[in-house]
Design a protein around this motif. Sequence first.
Motif, PDB file in Angstrom:
ATOM      1  N   LYS A 194       0.720  -1.041   0.051  1.00 14.96           N
ATOM      2  CA  LYS A 194       0.050  -0.080  -0.162  1.00 14.96           C
ATOM      3  C   LYS A 194       0.760   1.253  -0.037  1.00 14.96           C
ATOM      4  O   LYS A 194       0.361   2.274  -0.699  1.00 14.96           O
ATOM      5  CB  LYS A 194      -0.872   0.088   1.109  1.00 14.96           C
ATOM      6  CG  LYS A 194      -2.031  -1.234   1.241  1.00 14.96           C
ATOM      7  CD  LYS A 194      -3.027  -0.943   0.246  1.00 14.96           C
ATOM      8  CE  LYS A 194      -4.177  -1.963   0.271  1.00 14.96           C
ATOM      9  NZ  LYS A 194      -4.930  -2.149  -0.810  1.00 14.96           N
ATOM     10  N   ILE A 195       1.940   1.085   0.675  1.00 12.70           N
ATOM     11  CA  ILE A 195       2.859   2.338   0.602  1.00 12.70           C
ATOM     12  C   ILE A 195       3.250   2.697  -0.845  1.00 12.70           C
ATOM     13  O   ILE A 195       3.402   3.690  -1.261  1.00 12.70           O
ATOM     14  CB  ILE A 195       4.224   2.133   1.748  1.00 12.70           C
ATOM     15  CG1 ILE A 195       3.723   2.282   3.047  1.00 12.70           C
ATOM     16  CG2 ILE A 195       5.172   3.219   1.416  1.00 12.70           C
ATOM     17  CD1 ILE A 195       4.706   1.726   4.120  1.00 12.70           C
ATOM     18  N   LEU A 196       3.976   1.438  -1.397  1.00 17.04           N
ATOM     19  CA  LEU A 196       4.338   1.474  -2.955  1.00 17.04           C
ATOM     20  C   LEU A 196       3.290   2.241  -4.001  1.00 17.04           C
ATOM     21  O   LEU A 196       3.374   3.045  -4.606  1.00 17.04           O
ATOM     22  CB  LEU A 196       4.864   0.302  -3.316  1.00 17.04           C
ATOM     23  CG  LEU A 196       6.136  -0.103  -3.117  1.00 17.04           C
ATOM     24  CD1 LEU A 196       6.452  -1.540  -3.440  1.00 17.04           C
ATOM     25  CD2 LEU A 196       7.278   0.842  -3.654  1.00 17.04           C
ATOM     26  N   ASP A 197       1.790   1.608  -3.505  1.00 18.43           N
ATOM     27  CA  ASP A 197       0.782   2.014  -4.221  1.00 18.43           C
ATOM     28  C   ASP A 197       0.457   3.850  -4.046  1.00 18.43           C
ATOM     29  O   ASP A 197       0.169   4.415  -5.075  1.00 18.43           O
ATOM     30  CB  ASP A 197      -0.471   1.455  -3.854  1.00 18.43           C
ATOM     31  CG  ASP A 197      -0.608   0.191  -4.327  1.00 18.43           C
ATOM     32  OD1 ASP A 197       0.350  -0.348  -5.094  1.00 18.43           O
ATOM     33  OD2 ASP A 197      -1.471  -0.587  -3.735  1.00 18.43           O
ATOM     34  N   PHE A 198       0.690   4.049  -2.752  1.00 19.85           N
ATOM     35  CA  PHE A 198       0.605   5.431  -2.412  1.00 19.85           C
ATOM     36  C   PHE A 198       1.730   6.359  -3.028  1.00 19.85           C
ATOM     37  O   PHE A 198       1.212   7.454  -3.738  1.00 19.85           O
ATOM     38  CB  PHE A 198       0.658   5.491  -0.792  1.00 19.85           C
ATOM     39  CG  PHE A 198       0.824   7.005  -0.404  1.00 19.85           C
ATOM     40  CD1 PHE A 198      -0.187   7.898  -0.309  1.00 19.85           C
ATOM     41  CD2 PHE A 198       2.099   7.801  -0.001  1.00 19.85           C
ATOM     42  CE1 PHE A 198      -0.157   9.216   0.271  1.00 19.85           C
ATOM     43  CE2 PHE A 198       2.142   9.073   0.172  1.00 19.85           C
ATOM     44  CZ  PHE A 198       1.050   9.828   0.415  1.00 19.85           C
ATOM     45  N   LEU A 199       2.842   5.756  -3.149  1.00 14.95           N
ATOM     46  CA  LEU A 199       3.852   6.593  -3.828  1.00 14.95           C
ATOM     47  C   LEU A 199       3.747   6.728  -5.168  1.00 14.95           C
ATOM     48  O   LEU A 199       3.991   7.790  -6.032  1.00 14.95           O
ATOM     49  CB  LEU A 199       5.348   5.919  -3.416  1.00 14.95           C
ATOM     50  CG  LEU A 199       5.854   6.044  -1.997  1.00 14.95           C
ATOM     51  CD1 LEU A 199       7.044   5.285  -1.710  1.00 14.95           C
ATOM     52  CD2 LEU A 199       5.932   7.509  -1.657  1.00 14.95           C
ATOM     53  N   ILE A 200       3.314   5.433  -5.846  1.00 14.29           N
ATOM     54  CA  ILE A 200       3.004   5.706  -7.249  1.00 14.29           C
ATOM     55  C   ILE A 200       1.974   6.358  -7.668  1.00 14.29           C
ATOM     56  O   ILE A 200       2.206   7.359  -8.693  1.00 14.29           O
ATOM     57  CB  ILE A 200       2.740   4.035  -7.768  1.00 14.29           C
ATOM     58  CG1 ILE A 200       4.186   3.283  -7.651  1.00 14.29           C
ATOM     59  CG2 ILE A 200       2.061   4.161  -9.197  1.00 14.29           C
ATOM     60  CD1 ILE A 200       3.778   1.508  -7.977  1.00 14.29           C
ATOM     61  N   GLU A 201       0.844   6.610  -6.963  1.00 16.78           N
ATOM     62  CA  GLU A 201      -0.183   7.306  -7.312  1.00 16.78           C
ATOM     63  C   GLU A 201       0.294   8.905  -7.056  1.00 16.78           C
ATOM     64  O   GLU A 201      -0.297   9.671  -7.904  1.00 16.78           O
ATOM     65  CB  GLU A 201      -1.416   6.883  -6.434  1.00 16.78           C
ATOM     66  CG  GLU A 201      -2.748   8.006  -6.437  1.00 16.78           C
ATOM     67  CD  GLU A 201      -3.232   8.005  -7.759  1.00 16.78           C
ATOM     68  OE1 GLU A 201      -3.881   8.863  -8.213  1.00 16.78           O
ATOM     69  OE2 GLU A 201      -3.275   6.708  -8.593  1.00 16.78           O
ATOM     70  N   GLU A 202       0.603   9.109  -5.817  1.00 20.86           N
ATOM     71  CA  GLU A 202       0.923  10.545  -5.699  1.00 20.86           C
ATOM     72  C   GLU A 202       2.146  11.233  -6.227  1.00 20.86           C
ATOM     73  O   GLU A 202       1.963  12.368  -6.775  1.00 20.86           O
ATOM     74  CB  GLU A 202       1.318  10.787  -4.024  1.00 20.86           C
ATOM     75  CG  GLU A 202      -0.088  10.391  -3.292  1.00 20.86           C
ATOM     76  CD  GLU A 202      -1.226  11.247  -3.598  1.00 20.86           C
ATOM     77  OE1 GLU A 202      -0.997  12.443  -3.681  1.00 20.86           O
ATOM     78  OE2 GLU A 202      -2.390  10.818  -3.504  1.00 20.86           O
ATOM     79  N   ILE A 203       3.132  10.697  -6.588  1.00 25.05           N
ATOM     80  CA  ILE A 203       4.240  10.980  -7.379  1.00 25.05           C
ATOM     81  C   ILE A 203       4.642  10.540  -8.747  1.00 25.05           C
ATOM     82  O   ILE A 203       4.472  11.537  -9.538  1.00 25.05           O
ATOM     83  CB  ILE A 203       5.611  10.415  -6.522  1.00 25.05           C
ATOM     84  CG1 ILE A 203       5.528  11.090  -5.066  1.00 25.05           C
ATOM     85  CG2 ILE A 203       6.774  10.939  -7.243  1.00 25.05           C
ATOM     86  CD1 ILE A 203       6.689  10.478  -4.080  1.00 25.05           C
ATOM     87  N   ALA A 204       4.151   9.298  -9.017  1.00 18.66           N
ATOM     88  CA  ALA A 204       4.640   8.916 -10.436  1.00 18.66           C
ATOM     89  C   ALA A 204       3.491   9.365 -11.267  1.00 18.66           C
ATOM     90  O   ALA A 204       3.605   9.704 -12.385  1.00 18.66           O
ATOM     91  CB  ALA A 204       4.772   7.341 -10.722  1.00 18.66           C
ATOM     92  N   ILE A 205       2.204   9.249 -10.743  1.00 17.43           N
ATOM     93  CA  ILE A 205       0.912   9.553 -11.763  1.00 17.43           C
ATOM     94  C   ILE A 205       0.417  10.727 -11.553  1.00 17.43           C
ATOM     95  O   ILE A 205       0.404  11.616 -12.688  1.00 17.43           O
ATOM     96  CB  ILE A 205      -0.137   8.525 -11.259  1.00 17.43           C
ATOM     97  CG1 ILE A 205       0.274   7.047 -11.662  1.00 17.43           C
ATOM     98  CG2 ILE A 205      -1.391   8.971 -12.077  1.00 17.43           C
ATOM     99  CD1 ILE A 205      -0.886   5.893 -11.075  1.00 17.43           C
ATOM    100  N   LYS A 206       0.268  11.652 -10.424  1.00 22.70           N
ATOM    101  CA  LYS A 206      -0.201  12.847 -10.331  1.00 22.70           C
ATOM    102  C   LYS A 206       0.747  13.557 -10.562  1.00 22.70           C
ATOM    103  O   LYS A 206       0.590  14.922 -11.005  1.00 22.70           O
ATOM    104  CB  LYS A 206      -0.636  12.880  -8.806  1.00 22.70           C
ATOM    105  CG  LYS A 206      -2.131  12.177  -8.376  1.00 22.70           C
ATOM    106  CD  LYS A 206      -2.672  12.596  -7.101  1.00 22.70           C
ATOM    107  CE  LYS A 206      -3.793  11.946  -6.916  1.00 22.70           C
ATOM    108  NZ  LYS A 206      -4.361  12.306  -5.263  1.00 22.70           N
TER     109      LYS A 206
END
Length: 188
Positions: free
Chosen positions: A129-141
């Motif tokens: 879930k931490i990785l999902d958060f980082l991917i969503e907040e940094i890589a995607i957004k």
Amino acid sequence: MLNFRQATKEDAASVARLMMLAMDKIVYDFIGENNYEKGVSLLENLFRETNNQYSFENTYVVEFEGQIAGATTFYDGEKLDELRKPVLEVLKNEYNKTINPQDETQAGEIYIDTIAVSPDFQGKGIGSKILDFLIEEIAIKQNQTLGLLVDFDNPSAKKLYEKKGFVVVGEKTLMSEHHEHMQYNQNQ
């Protein structure tokens, strides 16, 4: 339910122990001895300060049922020298250690320095879930590339990173540890 929030100075004791889970060997190299409490103390002190790699400013905590279950520290790879300088000064002044660590990151990536989950909460998918958060907040957004190092001796972590879309882009040595350098780029 998990709650992600920016860390505060008051989280120092909990987060320093989590950071030690992710980087104990490196911290022992930093301070010149295998002393857990001294390592935690170093990280607590750095965490409470601003403008360094391990600052609360660069850390998010993950809460589960009101308790800190995990944490992640990340920063712009372009700022590595600037963020590392205060760490090196503390090591020299307080531990009489002069080190010249290799660059674990570089310009063009947001570097995930640590991801750690408390032993009390492991096995619940929080690291994922931490990785999902980082991917969503940094890589995607923010459309930024994420980077991290994974130890060759940790194939289960590498497998998780690959499952999330990270790919090996090279190898790096940090202190006495050899790692694979992995990145996540949504445009790849």
